[in-house]
Design a protein around this motif. Structure first.
Motif, PDB file in Angstrom:
ATOM      1  N   THR A  21       0.827  -1.208   0.000  1.00  0.00           N
ATOM      2  CA  THR A  21       0.000   0.000   0.000  1.00  0.00           C
ATOM      3  C   THR A  21       0.859   1.255   0.000  1.00  0.00           C
ATOM      4  O   THR A  21       0.527   2.262  -0.632  1.00  0.00           O
ATOM      5  CB  THR A  21      -0.942   0.014   1.217  1.00  0.00           C
ATOM      6  N   LEU A  25       1.496   4.328  -3.419  1.00  0.00           N
ATOM      7  CA  LEU A  25       1.446   5.787  -3.331  1.00  0.00           C
ATOM      8  C   LEU A  25       2.704   6.407  -3.922  1.00  0.00           C
ATOM      9  O   LEU A  25       2.644   7.412  -4.633  1.00  0.00           O
ATOM     10  CB  LEU A  25       1.279   6.224  -1.873  1.00  0.00           C
ATOM     11  N   GLN A  72      -3.213   7.444 -11.635  1.00  0.00           N
ATOM     12  CA  GLN A  72      -4.386   7.043 -10.859  1.00  0.00           C
ATOM     13  C   GLN A  72      -4.526   5.523 -10.790  1.00  0.00           C
ATOM     14  O   GLN A  72      -5.204   5.004  -9.893  1.00  0.00           O
ATOM     15  CB  GLN A  72      -5.656   7.661 -11.445  1.00  0.00           C
ATOM     16  N   LEU A  75      -3.228   4.634  -7.522  1.00  0.00           N
ATOM     17  CA  LEU A  75      -4.138   5.043  -6.459  1.00  0.00           C
ATOM     18  C   LEU A  75      -5.344   4.114  -6.361  1.00  0.00           C
ATOM     19  O   LEU A  75      -5.850   3.849  -5.269  1.00  0.00           O
ATOM     20  CB  LEU A  75      -4.604   6.482  -6.704  1.00  0.00           C
ATOM     21  N   GLY A  79      -6.377   2.090  -3.031  1.00  0.00           N
ATOM     22  CA  GLY A  79      -7.713   2.106  -2.436  1.00  0.00           C
ATOM     23  C   GLY A  79      -8.297   0.714  -2.289  1.00  0.00           C
ATOM     24  O   GLY A  79      -8.913   0.381  -1.266  1.00  0.00           O
ATOM     25  N   THR A 114      -8.005   8.064   3.281  1.00  0.00           N
ATOM     26  CA  THR A 114      -8.314   9.278   2.521  1.00  0.00           C
ATOM     27  C   THR A 114      -7.374  10.414   2.898  1.00  0.00           C
ATOM     28  O   THR A 114      -6.892  11.148   2.026  1.00  0.00           O
ATOM     29  CB  THR A 114      -9.775   9.704   2.762  1.00  0.00           C
ATOM     30  N   ALA A 117      -4.059   9.664   1.332  1.00  0.00           N
ATOM     31  CA  ALA A 117      -4.142   9.876  -0.119  1.00  0.00           C
ATOM     32  C   ALA A 117      -4.215  11.363  -0.449  1.00  0.00           C
ATOM     33  O   ALA A 117      -3.620  11.818  -1.438  1.00  0.00           O
ATOM     34  CB  ALA A 117      -5.359   9.152  -0.681  1.00  0.00           C
ATOM     35  N   THR A 160      -7.575  12.194  -4.926  1.00  0.00           N
ATOM     36  CA  THR A 160      -8.109  11.713  -3.652  1.00  0.00           C
ATOM     37  C   THR A 160      -9.448  11.015  -3.846  1.00  0.00           C
ATOM     38  O   THR A 160      -9.684   9.923  -3.292  1.00  0.00           O
ATOM     39  CB  THR A 160      -8.280  12.888  -2.669  1.00  0.00           C
ATOM     40  N   THR A 163      -9.282   7.566  -5.267  1.00  0.00           N
ATOM     41  CA  THR A 163      -8.908   6.604  -4.231  1.00  0.00           C
ATOM     42  C   THR A 163     -10.118   6.210  -3.391  1.00  0.00           C
ATOM     43  O   THR A 163     -10.336   5.021  -3.116  1.00  0.00           O
ATOM     44  CB  THR A 163      -7.818   7.198  -3.315  1.00  0.00           C
ATOM     45  N   SER A 166     -12.537   3.998  -5.239  1.00  0.00           N
ATOM     46  CA  SER A 166     -12.026   2.621  -5.306  1.00  0.00           C
ATOM     47  C   SER A 166     -12.253   1.886  -3.991  1.00  0.00           C
ATOM     48  O   SER A 166     -12.572   0.685  -3.987  1.00  0.00           O
ATOM     49  CB  SER A 166     -10.528   2.646  -5.630  1.00  0.00           C
TER      50      SER A 166
END
Length: 256
Positions: A21, A25, A72, A75, A79, A114, A117, A160, A163, A166
């Motif tokens: 994870t 990012l 994305q 991301l 998510g 969140t 992100a 954001t 994310t 998702s």
């Protein structure tokens, strides 16, 4: 309140302890900035060969975010993994036993992810803008130009929301493979087709990515969308809210 804080702290520990994870990012930042810089540099070189119409439509700010479509992807993976990792490992049973209030469990996870992100997305958006404008040279935009700060800030908000959307989908589907198997074709194939085929273009304009990206545009010449930057952003927010509600409702109704 103390219990909620403990759940938030627990979710933060889960996120930072899973390398995949965290890496996603980092990849999102590198890909978005690097690809945006490359395309900006190539656009500067080719600017004199553009037609008059293309020069009118030239949007140096939005060009900086050319790598965001690929960025994305990371991301989306982030998510999905944040929510569905516990399902794939079976740890979801332990988590729900520790936090039986499923709403608190789900939204604590979403809030922590969140916020993380958001910070990464904002840094990415501003760095992508400044690097992209440096590559454009004399064709660059400035942060103080009309609409530019809104577009750069909107770029962070867009990443954001992608994310969070998702995460909502992953909460509904629970499986990382199924979630990615739906989200990837949706954003990278279906949305592109619907948005570029004349017969379905009006439908494509209301998909979350196409609507949300309007907030990153400064030059709107030739744009036939029936809404402005914040109108498109609002449409994307509605998609995100629907995904979160769906995830919450299904989590409440299903067994772990």
């Amino acid at each position: 309140m103390a219990a909620v804080n403990q759940v938030l702290a627990s979710e933060w520990t889960k996120i930072k302890s899973v390398r995949s994870t965290v890496w996603t990012l980092g990849i999102a930042v590198v890909v978005t900035v690097a690809l945006g810089a490359l395309i900006s540099a190539l656009s500067k070189k080719d600017f004199d060969n553009l037609s008059v119409e293309d020069k009118i439509r030239f949007d140096p700010t939005f060009l900086s975010f050319a790598g965001m479509g690929l960025g994305q992807l990371a991301l989306i993976v982030f998510g999905v993994l944040v929510v569905s990792n516990e399902y794939s490992t079976g740890m979801i049973r332990t988590s729900l036993a520790a936090v039986p209030q499923r709403g608190v469990f789900l939204f604590s996870k979403i809030i922590v992810a969140t916020l993380l992100a958001f910070v990464v997305a904002m840094i990415t958006s501003f760095v992508a803008f400044f690097v992209g404008q440096a590559m454009l040279g004399s064709h660059k935009a400035h942060l103080g130009d009309p609409g530019v700060l809104r577009a750069v800030f909107g770029g962070g908000l867009y990443m954001t929301l992608i994310t969070v959307f998702s995460m909502g989908v992953a909460a509904m589907l629970r499986s990382p493979m199924l979630s990615l198997g739906i989200l990837m074709p949706f954003f990278f194939l279906i949305s592109a087709i619907l948005g570029n085929v004349p017969a379905t273009k009006k439908v494509g304009q209301y998909l979350p990515d196409q609507a949300g990206q309007k907030v990153m545009q400064v030059v709107t010449a030739g744009d036939d969308a029936p809404y402005g930057p914040w109108g498109g952003f609002t449409i994307m927010v509605l998609w995100v809210v629907a995904a979160l509600i769906g995830g919450y409702v299904l989590l409440k109704r299903r067994d772990a």
